[in-house]
Write a protein that holds these residues in place. Structure first.
Motif, short mmCIF file in Angstrom:
data_model
loop_
_atom_site.label_atom_id
_atom_site.label_comp_id
_atom_site.label_asym_id
_atom_site.label_seq_id
_atom_site.Cartn_x
_atom_site.Cartn_y
_atom_site.Cartn_z
N THR A 178 0.83 -1.20 0.00
CA THR A 178 0.00 0.00 0.00
C THR A 178 0.87 1.26 0.00
O THR A 178 2.09 1.19 0.02
N ALA A 215 4.19 -1.62 -6.38
CA ALA A 215 2.92 -1.89 -7.05
C ALA A 215 1.89 -1.49 -6.01
O ALA A 215 1.64 -2.23 -5.05
N GLU A 216 1.39 -0.27 -6.14
CA GLU A 216 0.54 0.26 -5.08
C GLU A 216 -0.86 -0.30 -5.18
O GLU A 216 -1.55 -0.12 -6.19
N LEU A 217 -1.29 -0.98 -4.12
CA LEU A 217 -2.63 -1.57 -4.11
C LEU A 217 -3.64 -0.48 -3.81
O LEU A 217 -3.50 0.26 -2.85
N GLU A 218 -4.65 -0.40 -4.64
CA GLU A 218 -5.67 0.62 -4.44
C GLU A 218 -6.96 -0.06 -4.00
O GLU A 218 -7.03 -1.28 -3.90
N ASP A 228 -8.18 -3.03 -5.82
CA ASP A 228 -7.40 -4.25 -5.65
C ASP A 228 -7.77 -4.96 -4.36
O ASP A 228 -7.88 -6.18 -4.31
N ILE A 229 -7.95 -4.17 -3.32
CA ILE A 229 -8.25 -4.72 -2.01
C ILE A 229 -9.61 -5.39 -2.03
O ILE A 229 -9.82 -6.46 -1.46
#
Lengths: 510, 464
Positions: free
Chosen positions: B51, B75-78, B81-82
């Motif tokens: 994150t 790889a930023e989870l947004e 994605d969550i």
């Protein structure tokens, strides 16, 4: 998913913790895995805090995950309640622990029953808001909580002070030159004959929040944090607020005039007029107005600049460059996407183009395309500037240790105008220097005149040793080479191998 | 707790005391290993799947993301994605293709974080499929803060990478040799050839800067030992071959999982030695390797003595001084052992995690050192509670506290000398010659006190 190399605004919990730790005697409990607690490092290192950062992480690990975290969180809250005797304990999850979808409000309710201090859950969505929005939200939440509490207990102070007074909202830890700005604002208000009632959150006590309504009005110096609180107080108590950032001569003037308007609307018996003060400051105190007229500054006319930063600073800087120095702003931009409309409206007519993005590569590309003479941006733009050989003055968060100077460097008020003028002037290539550079073609001749190879060097370096030498950082390579050769000569070694290099290193330590 | 220190009498039969406080302590997140591993493995790309919190950590606390052309990214989870509105596989494929296009690395290392653990993202399941699809090997390491602390991140990466090492095909004659390793008389070796195949292959594991790798390799060469390879190598494509007849030895105390993987998955034989930190540790490390490989070490005693002599400038500064490790990077036991040997008294040795089996030789050496130097055994506290530690520091008033960055300034403000523990993570501290650098760091606050005229009185208001 987003491929990210760098980000302008931090995650939500950072904003929440910045607000919590700015208040006196408030302890924050972070419900997070090991390693998410780097806020303590940032605060301790950047602010050079002498006191322990009042944030405790209630660590989420495998065991906690398996057993549920309620017990641990509640235990940590009640423990800190006893150990630190805070007025308020604020619980916050992070991006990670918020996915667990636990009923944190329930944890807080349970802990509140066993604690002397107030216990609150910071109410933000960690995936929808960034650091600044979360800070704004948390400040409002805390203020609302204590106002409502006072209303229930019937000890809210709503009687206005006799003399004009003001609350400053939104000064807090890890802010961009916030401490200096706060001092400068206090000086300015004092000179206007206005008493500062409360400054929140920095250095404020939550127990004094019930006194907020005593002030005549509120000031929000930075629109990123404090605006929600000001709006709430306006709605609840009809307290007017001034949200003009007093940055630059023109804006400082309108800030003061706005204050006069507010005072006149509240107090009909007196007439408040600060014109004389403004003239006095502009002509004699601030050097920036004179600088703008000086022949020095004339050379800056129509130079091209790019501005990027948070909404407050980028807007103010754009206006200063254009209105006060005659510099052309080719592009003004901000990473505060949530404030895009306001930003566009403010810089409209001041710049050639507007860029609103939180992707630093777009900003970098824009700078490369425009090739300005100077950049006014964040640490990231400073970095881009270094690569492109364009000078950059840092005017906005994200903060860096360099934004915590020991000396007095405000950006707001009349002293701020001097600081900004210095910053701008020093960022560009200076007046006469500009011409001289054209005549003589640069500061240094590009060719490096190397010393001829010393003839007494009968030493041979093996290929391995040479490549090892090349791995040593440039600034010490020469020293290492000299020491190694000295060692070799002393020991009558002709061929320098890696072995010899390390032997030399060891003996140098003796 | 403090009786231990207040009573100077030492029981001969005293042994190390271990306890686990399971408290609230601070260390860096294990994903920080990315910052040194990407530099070490030159053809790699590290993709941290996590994150904004993870990204901001790398950027701010470690201050590393600002470099121009980093070979790592988030790889930023947004939110999508969550909440599983997006397909993980497709998303990762998109990012990895972009990385391939932009940087074309020899390997992509996926660093799993707490978030991928919690949402149970099946990285290990996706990697093989994606690997064949994009044609770049993908190594998956779960460097998450739920299970690991700080330097253990390296452990997870190396353990994952160990599985990618090529297999060593052992010839029958070789394996015969193995069972009865010949004793080589080191004093008689003269040619290069004599040391080539005289002992079973040796692979060292642990990420060290190439200069230190060379130093340690040379040190072993001097004993007639050839190092077959290092895990990690400076190029992913040069990973060492591993197999049943390969001996492995670690250089870092936090690599217990890698050691286990090498033994269980690759069937290697582990040499359990103290770690090559300090002259004493380096000597013990070399000796142990020599013993196991059937080589008689030579000249080590004189070498150690010489190094100690070269440290004479520093030793008087530390002798008799006390030190308190709050616990951060898992190097604590080795450093405590070296500093005890230097004449210091270690009050407490906090450590985030201790694998007593992998660190057995080091613990034994620490115990012996304490007995020989006739000083009390340090109290070893696993997962310490920082709050209680600060109480103990107040009580004990040690001459030096080695601690994380969050606590240094507040302790200094209270008149306590501190040194950042992370400096030992990033400085070159391995091998004989680098012992000096350890002492250079340790003595800096003590030397500062001798030089500065600013009074070192407490610079905070006394508590209410």
């Amino acid at each position: 998913m987003k491929l990210a190399y760098w980000m302008y605004a931090g995650p939500a919990h950072i904003g929440t913790l910045r607000v919590a730790t700015s208040f006196k005697n408030v302890h924050a409990i972070m419900h997070a895995p090991l390693g998410d607690d780097y806020f303590n490092v940032m605060r301790s290192m950047l602010e050079r805090e002498r006191d322990f950062t009042p944030v405790t992480t209630s660590i989420v690990d495998r065991h906690v995950l398996a057993r549920g975290s309620q017990e641990k969180v509640v235990e940590n809250i009640t423990r800190k309640d006893k150990e630190e005797l805070p007025d308020l304990i604020l619980l916050t999850p992070t991006c990670t622990s918020s996915i667990l979808q636990e009923d944190l409000q329930n944890f807080v309710d349970r802990a509140a029953m066993e604690s002397k201090s107030d216990v609150l859950l910071a109410d933000v969505n960690h995936y929808r808001v960034n650091e600044l929005q979360a800070a704004d939200r948390t400040l409002e939440q805390i203020v609302r909580f204590y106002i409502e509490k006072a209303q229930k207990q019937n000890n809210l102070s709503t009687t206005k002070t006799i003399k004009p007074s003001v609350n400053i909202l939104g000064m807090f830890t890890l802010g961009f030159h916030n401490q200096h700005d706060c001092r400068e604002l206090k000086i300015l208000l004092n000179q206007l004959g206005i008493t500062v009632n409360e400054v929140i959150p920095e250095g404020g006590s939550v127990l004094n929040l019930k006194n907020l309504p005593k002030a005549w009005f509120n000031i929000v110096p930075y629109r990123e944090v404090g605006l929600m609180t000001a709006v709430y107080l306006e709605k609840e108590f009809q307290m007017p607020y001034v949200d003009i950032t007093p940055m630059g001569i023109v804006q400082t003037e309108s800030f003061i005039r706005q204050i006069a308007n507010v005072l006149n609307s509240i107090d009909k018996t007196n007439s408040y007029n600060f014109d004389q003060y403004i003239d006095q400051q502009t002509i004699y105190v601030s050097q920036a107005a004179w600088f703008a007229r000086s022949i020095d500054c004339q050379n800056l006319t129509n130079k091209k600049a790019v501005v990027f930063g948070d909404a407050t600073h980028a807007v103010a800087m754009t206006k200063i460059l254009v209105r006060e120095m005659g510099i052309r702003v080719a592009c003004a931009g901000t990473y505060c996407q949530h404030d895009a409309d306001w930003f566009r409206e403010q810089v409209w007519g001041f710049c050639d183009e507007v860029l609103i993005t939180d992707d630093h590569t777009q900003v970098g590309d824009m700078i490369a395309r425009i090739e300005p003479s100077a950049i006014f941006g964040t640490q990231m733009e400073r970095h881009v500037g270094k690569r492109l050989d364009i000078p950059c003055g840092v005017i906005s968060a994200p903060v860096h240790i360099q934004n915590f100077p020991l000396g007095y460097r405000p950006f707001l008020g009349y002293e701020g105008t001097n600081q900004i003028a210095d910053l701008v002037y020093n960022s560009f290539t200076l007046g006469m220097e500009d011409h001289l550079l054209e005549i003589f073609g640069g500061h240094d001749s590009k060719e490096v005149i190397t010393k001829s190879l010393s003839t007494d060097s009968e030493l041979n370096w093996t290929i391995e040793a040479t490549s090892e030498l090349n791995k040593i950082p440039g600034f010490v390579r020469g020293k290492v080479k000299r020491n190694t050769e000295k060692f070799a000569r002393q020991n009558k070694i002709i061929t320098i191998s890696i072995d010899v290099m390390y032997a030399a290193k060891e003996s140098a330590g003796a | 707790m403090s009786q231990l220190i207040t009573s100077p009498k030492i029981n001969e039969k005293e042994t190390l005391k271990f306890e686990c406080e399971t408290g609230n302590y601070h260390t860096f997140c294990p994903i920080s290993c990315v910052s040194w591993l990407y530099q070490k493995i030159e053809d790699s790309f590290f993709l941290v799947i996590g994150t904004k919190t993870c990204g901001y950590f790398l950027q701010n606390a470690l201050g590393v993301m600002i470099f121009a052309e980093p070979r790592y990214a988030m790889a930023e989870l947004e939110e999508a994605d969550i909440s599983a509105q997006l397909n993980d596989y497709k998303e990762l494929k998109r990012l990895c293709l972009q990385i391939k296009r932009d940087r074309n690395p020899s390997v992509i290392v996926w660093i799993g974080t707490c978030t991928t653990e919690i949402i149970k993202m099946d990285l290990e399941g996706m990697a093989p499929r994606l690997e064949t699809e994009i044609g770049i090997p993908i190594v998956v390491a779960r460097a998450n803060g739920l299970d690991y602390a700080f330097t253990q991140g390296e452990d997870t990466v190396l353990a994952a990478m160990a599985c990618r090492c090529p297999d060593k095909i052992s010839t029958t004659s070789d394996s015969k040799n193995l069972e009865t390793p010949m004793m080589i008389d080191n004093t008689q070796k003269n040619g290069q050839n004599s040391k080539a195949l005289a002992h079973p292959p040796l692979v060292l594991f642990g990420s060290l800067p190439s200069a230190v790798v060379n130093v340690l390799t040379l040190e072993l060469n001097k004993q007639g030992i050839t190092v077959d390879g290092w895990l990690p190598s400076s190029r992913y494509t040069d990973l060492p071959a591993l197999g049943e007849d390969v001996y492995v030895c670690g250089v870092n105390p936090f690599l217990s999982r890698t050691a286990m993987t090498l033994m269980r998955r690759k069937k290697c034989k582990l040499i359990n030695a103290p770690f090559p930190i300090g002259p004493d540790g380096t000597r013990a490390w070399i000796e142990k390797i020599c013993n196991v490989l059937g080589v008689i070490p030579t000249g080590l005693e004189e070498r150690e003595k010489k190094i100690w002599q070269s440290l004479e400038n520093y030793l008087p500064l530390v002798r008799g001084k006390s030190v308190f490790f709050m616990g951060d990077n898992l190097l604590e036991i080795s450093l405590a052992r070296f500093l005890t040997r230097c004449g210091m008294i270690v009050y407490e040795c906090g450590v985030p995690y201790l694998d007593k089996r992998y660190q057995a030789s080091e613990l034994l050496l620490l115990e012996q050192t304490c007995l020989e130097k006739n000083v009390p055994m340090p109290r070893i506290v696993e997962k310490p509670d920082n709050y209680y530690q600060i109480q103990r520091i107040r009580e004990l008033q040690p001459d030096l506290v080695i601690t994380g960055m969050a606590l240094s300034n507040p302790l200094e403000a209270r008149g306590i000398n501190t040194k950042w523990s992370v400096e030992f993570t990033f400085a070159q501290i391995h091998g004989f010659a680098n012992s000096k650098d350890v002492l250079e760091l340790v003595t800096r606050p003590l030397r500062r006190n001798m030089m500065q005229q600013v009074s070192n009185k407490t610079l905070v208001k006394p508590a209410k």
